[in-house]
Design a protein around this motif. Structure first.
Motif: not given
Length: 206
Positions: A121-133
């Motif tokens: 949903g809401k992404v802080e700072d405009g960047e989404l880092c996906l989960k390792e693995g």
């Protein structure tokens, strides 16, 4: 939008403005109605917080699709299934998972089933880092999510259909996406080969 269920209806009910129903199961072509309850539909004008408490085991496909004003989504300990596009377009939503839930977890603003991304949903700072693995992105998981940068901490490999091996290209339709960062791209393919998957976003390999 108000939902009404007739008196005496034993399969559906309304809880906190949401349509709740007993789940249908098909085992060996035998269809049964089980005792477990799921969120079937939430009106798109729903505002504020929503709770899938311990009476809920399923959140079906498209259940909250387009609910752009819901905020905190609380996933109870008994929820075992969240369908495709269940939270698509919920651009203000943040997710909280009950500590007793053994299937779902939250990492960097996003909701996962193990290592499968199922909603954001809401992404802080405009960047989404996906989960390792990470092993996959469910259809609609980031549909309509407002972000500028999407970071994959894994190698990207493409098949003959120009699609990453662990996800479908239709999963990738966030708004305002400008840059996709990946750990590496498996030879013999290069960044230009995957461009169509990410539309107009720039594909970056550090």
């Amino acid at each position: 939008t108000d939902i009404e269920v007739s008196n005496g209806n034993k399969r559906f009910s309304v809880v906190d403005g949401m349509l709740i129903g007993k789940m249908q199961h098909n085992v060996n072509d035998v269809v049964t109605i089980g005792p477990d309850w799921g969120v079937v539909y939430c009106p798109t004008d729903k505002k504020g917080d929503v709770v899938a408490d311990d009476s809920i085991t399923h959140i079906v496909d498209y259940a909250f699709n387009g609910c752009k004003d819901i905020e905190t989504v609380k996933i109870g300990g008994k929820v075992e299934y969240i369908g495709n596009y269940a939270f698509a377009g919920c651009e203000k939503a943040t997710f909280v998972v009950d500590e007793t839930n053994e299937k779902f977890n939250v990492y960097d603003d996003a909701l996962y089933n193990g290592n499968m991304l199922v909603a954001c949903g809401k992404v802080e700072d405009g960047e989404l880092c996906l989960k390792e693995g990470i092993v996959g992105i469910s259809p609609g998981a980031i549909d309509g999510v407002v972000m500028e940068r999407l970071v994959f901490p894994v190698e990207i490999a493409f098949n003959e259909e120009d699609t990453p091996y662990y996800m479908w290209s239709k999963s990738l339709s966030p708004a305002n996406l400008k840059e996709v960062v990946v750990k590496s791209i498996r030879p013999p393919y290069g960044p230009e080969f995957g461009k169509s998957v990410y539309s107009d976003a720039k594909l970056v390999v550090p």
